[in-house]
Design a protein around this motif. Structure first.
Motif, PDB file in Angstrom:
ATOM      1  N   VAL A  79      13.386  -1.064  16.376  1.00 47.66           N
ATOM      2  CA  VAL A  79      14.823  -1.321  16.503  1.00 47.66           C
ATOM      3  C   VAL A  79      15.291  -2.267  15.408  1.00 47.66           C
ATOM      4  N   THR A  80      14.413  -3.173  14.967  1.00 47.46           N
ATOM      5  CA  THR A  80      14.758  -4.052  13.852  1.00 47.46           C
ATOM      6  C   THR A  80      14.904  -3.250  12.567  1.00 47.46           C
ATOM      7  N   CYS A  81      13.974  -2.344  12.329  1.00 49.65           N
ATOM      8  CA  CYS A  81      14.054  -1.496  11.134  1.00 49.65           C
ATOM      9  C   CYS A  81      15.301  -0.628  11.164  1.00 49.65           C
ATOM     10  N   ALA A  82      15.626  -0.075  12.344  1.00 49.64           N
ATOM     11  CA  ALA A  82      16.805   0.787  12.451  1.00 49.64           C
ATOM     12  C   ALA A  82      18.084  -0.003  12.209  1.00 49.64           C
ATOM     13  N   ALA A  83      18.154  -1.216  12.745  1.00 54.04           N
ATOM     14  CA  ALA A  83      19.347  -2.039  12.548  1.00 54.04           C
ATOM     15  C   ALA A  83      19.508  -2.424  11.079  1.00 54.04           C
ATOM     16  N   PHE A  84      18.406  -2.796  10.441  1.00 54.39           N
ATOM     17  CA  PHE A  84      18.461  -3.175   9.026  1.00 54.39           C
ATOM     18  C   PHE A  84      18.835  -1.971   8.163  1.00 54.39           C
ATOM     19  N   ALA A  85      18.272  -0.798   8.481  1.00 52.50           N
ATOM     20  CA  ALA A  85      18.596   0.411   7.729  1.00 52.50           C
ATOM     21  C   ALA A  85      20.060   0.794   7.911  1.00 52.50           C
ATOM     22  N   THR A  86      20.595   0.578   9.095  1.00 52.90           N
ATOM     23  CA  THR A  86      22.018   0.859   9.332  1.00 52.90           C
ATOM     24  C   THR A  86      22.896   0.031   8.407  1.00 52.90           C
ATOM     25  N   LEU A  87      22.567  -1.251   8.274  1.00 52.16           N
ATOM     26  CA  LEU A  87      23.345  -2.130   7.403  1.00 52.16           C
ATOM     27  C   LEU A  87      23.220  -1.712   5.936  1.00 52.16           C
ATOM     28  N   LEU A  88      22.010  -1.332   5.532  1.00 46.77           N
ATOM     29  CA  LEU A  88      21.818  -0.881   4.148  1.00 46.77           C
ATOM     30  C   LEU A  88      22.600   0.399   3.873  1.00 46.77           C
ATOM     31  N   TYR A  89      22.565   1.319   4.820  1.00 46.60           N
ATOM     32  CA  TYR A  89      23.282   2.582   4.637  1.00 46.60           C
ATOM     33  C   TYR A  89      24.792   2.367   4.632  1.00 46.60           C
ATOM     34  N   VAL A  90      25.278   1.471   5.490  1.00 50.37           N
ATOM     35  CA  VAL A  90      26.716   1.168   5.484  1.00 50.37           C
ATOM     36  C   VAL A  90      27.138   0.630   4.125  1.00 50.37           C
ATOM     37  N   THR A  91      26.344  -0.303   3.596  1.00 50.93           N
ATOM     38  CA  THR A  91      26.665  -0.879   2.287  1.00 50.93           C
ATOM     39  C   THR A  91      26.635   0.177   1.193  1.00 50.93           C
ATOM     40  N   ALA A  92      25.587   1.004   1.178  1.00 51.96           N
ATOM     41  CA  ALA A  92      25.480   2.039   0.153  1.00 51.96           C
ATOM     42  C   ALA A  92      26.587   3.081   0.292  1.00 51.96           C
ATOM     43  N   SER A  93      26.990   3.370   1.537  1.00 54.27           N
ATOM     44  CA  SER A  93      28.050   4.360   1.760  1.00 54.27           C
ATOM     45  C   SER A  93      29.409   3.864   1.299  1.00 54.27           C
ATOM     46  N   VAL A  94      29.555   2.564   1.144  1.00 47.69           N
ATOM     47  CA  VAL A  94      30.798   1.992   0.622  1.00 47.69           C
ATOM     48  C   VAL A  94      30.705   1.795  -0.890  1.00 47.69           C
ATOM     49  N   GLY A 140      23.745   9.667   7.573  1.00 46.39           N
ATOM     50  CA  GLY A 140      22.550   8.864   7.760  1.00 46.39           C
ATOM     51  C   GLY A 140      22.845   7.551   8.467  1.00 46.39           C
ATOM     52  N   THR A 141      23.985   6.948   8.135  1.00 48.83           N
ATOM     53  CA  THR A 141      24.406   5.728   8.820  1.00 48.83           C
ATOM     54  C   THR A 141      24.560   5.978  10.312  1.00 48.83           C
ATOM     55  N   LEU A 142      25.191   7.095  10.664  1.00 48.92           N
ATOM     56  CA  LEU A 142      25.374   7.447  12.078  1.00 48.92           C
ATOM     57  C   LEU A 142      24.033   7.687  12.766  1.00 48.92           C
ATOM     58  N   ALA A 143      23.080   8.288  12.042  1.00 47.90           N
ATOM     59  CA  ALA A 143      21.765   8.547  12.626  1.00 47.90           C
ATOM     60  C   ALA A 143      21.024   7.246  12.925  1.00 47.90           C
ATOM     61  N   TYR A 144      21.074   6.299  11.994  1.00 49.21           N
ATOM     62  CA  TYR A 144      20.424   5.007  12.238  1.00 49.21           C
ATOM     63  C   TYR A 144      21.154   4.232  13.338  1.00 49.21           C
ATOM     64  N   GLY A 145      22.487   4.321  13.331  1.00 54.13           N
ATOM     65  CA  GLY A 145      23.241   3.670  14.397  1.00 54.13           C
ATOM     66  C   GLY A 145      22.935   4.270  15.748  1.00 54.13           C
ATOM     67  N   ALA A 146      22.692   5.591  15.798  1.00 55.52           N
ATOM     68  CA  ALA A 146      22.336   6.245  17.055  1.00 55.52           C
ATOM     69  C   ALA A 146      21.002   5.724  17.583  1.00 55.52           C
ATOM     70  N   GLU A 147      20.037   5.498  16.676  1.00 57.36           N
ATOM     71  CA  GLU A 147      18.759   4.944  17.128  1.00 57.36           C
ATOM     72  C   GLU A 147      18.937   3.545  17.705  1.00 57.36           C
ATOM     73  N   VAL A 148      19.752   2.724  17.048  1.00 59.08           N
ATOM     74  CA  VAL A 148      20.010   1.380  17.580  1.00 59.08           C
ATOM     75  C   VAL A 148      20.664   1.467  18.960  1.00 59.08           C
TER      76      VAL A 148
END
Length: 310
Positions: free
Chosen positions: A85-100, A132-140
């Motif tokens: 869950v830590t990896c998924a949360a961190f990946a969500t933040l990275l993907y959000v940043t990259a998507s912007v 991908g952001t939505l997928a990581y957010g779904a895991e969280v």
């Protein structure tokens, strides 16, 4: 000789909502990396950051899925639920940043000199990154502890997820500090940097302790009380830094309240100071919210298996 009874592969790693989310993460990561490498491009520091974020998350997702599907995570001396869950949360933040960042610097209304095909690939990269952001957010969301649920994995709680966001915001602050912020001019601004580093280290320590399963007790305190004490200290330190930093950066006696027109975009110390000030207040709010949630949290450290998805 392996004494495990039953199928060696974990069917839930594939035939479950969590497994579907991880497969979607891998698919979107593969699509993004392939399109960027093929034609979309990633020039400059912004593009390199986005590509590094996508590659890191893709590798992490493949590793997590493989370990979960083969049940090899049981050989690791870590708390698997807290780690994932830590990896998924961190990946969500990275993907959000990259998507912007990626569409902001690479997608325009007009076709670049490379042609419209390149622009179309970059739009597709942005869409896949958002998915991908939505997928990581779904895991969280799937792993997050629900109200009234027994809390076994601390990182699945709101307080644990806030720890990941706090660390991510601190990394943004460090990046701004390193980008010509002139923090060494005054002892007060050096104090602020020490506060940022200390709070990041404490937050990282709590996250590492939970992922390693070291949550039974800390000296004379239970783990949940230790978290509350640390969070209160971080709130007080960030409160002081959030006051001191703007005073010594934007008061006319020590710095400049206005951005000078001669200051170049992207390499202006005033801009870096603004970023540090803004995200200092953001992290202060996150720590206050963390303190409120930590007060209500009662973490279970008894002999409850953390690898609950075996």
């Amino acid at each position: 000789m392996d004494s495990q009874v039953g199928p060696y592969l974990n069917n839930k790693a594939l035939c479950s909502p969590l497994g579907a989310a991880r497969l979607c993460q891998i698919a979107m990561g593969c699509a993004v990396i392939a399109m960027v490498t093929h034609s979309a491009g990633h020039n400059g520091s912004q593009g390199v950051f986005c590509m590094a974020a996508w590659c890191f998350c893709f590798a992490m997702s493949v590793l997590v899925f493989f370990l979960d599907a083969t049940r090899l995570y049981s050989c690791l001396t870590v708390s698997w639920d807290n780690l994932t869950v830590t990896c998924a949360a961190f990946a969500t933040l990275l993907y959000v940043t990259a998507s912007v960042v990626y569409p902001l610097f690479f997608v325009g209304s007009e076709c670049p000199y490379e042609g419209c095909d390149v622009r179309n690939f970059r739009i597709a990269v942005t869409v896949c990154s958002i998915l991908g952001t939505l997928a990581y957010g779904a895991e969280v969301a799937l792993c997050r502890a629900r109200p009234g649920q027994a809390v076994v994995g601390y990182m699945a709680t709101a307080s644990g997820l806030l720890k990941v966001v706090q660390g991510f915001v601190a990394c943004i602050i460090f990046g701004a500090l390193a980008n010509g912020s002139e923090y060494s001019r005054y002892a007060a601004t050096i104090y602020c940097v020490v506060v940022y580093v200390f709070c990041f280290a404490v937050t990282a320590l709590v996250v590492i302790m939970t992922m390693c399963g070291r949550t039974r007790a800390v000296r004379c305190m239970s783990f949940d009380r230790f978290v509350v004490v640390c969070t209160l200290l971080e709130v007080l330190l960030y409160l002081s830094a959030s006051v001191v930093w703007p005073v010594f950066c934007f008061d006319s006696k020590y710095g400049s309240p206005w951005r000078q027109s001669s200051c170049p975009w992207g390499k202006c110390s005033w801009d870096s100071k603004v970023v540090v000030a803004v995200f200092s207040f953001v992290n202060l709010g996150l720590y206050v919210a963390d303190l409120i949630y930590s007060q209500r949290l009662r973490f279970i450290t008894s002999h409850v298996p953390t690898n609950s998805r075996v």
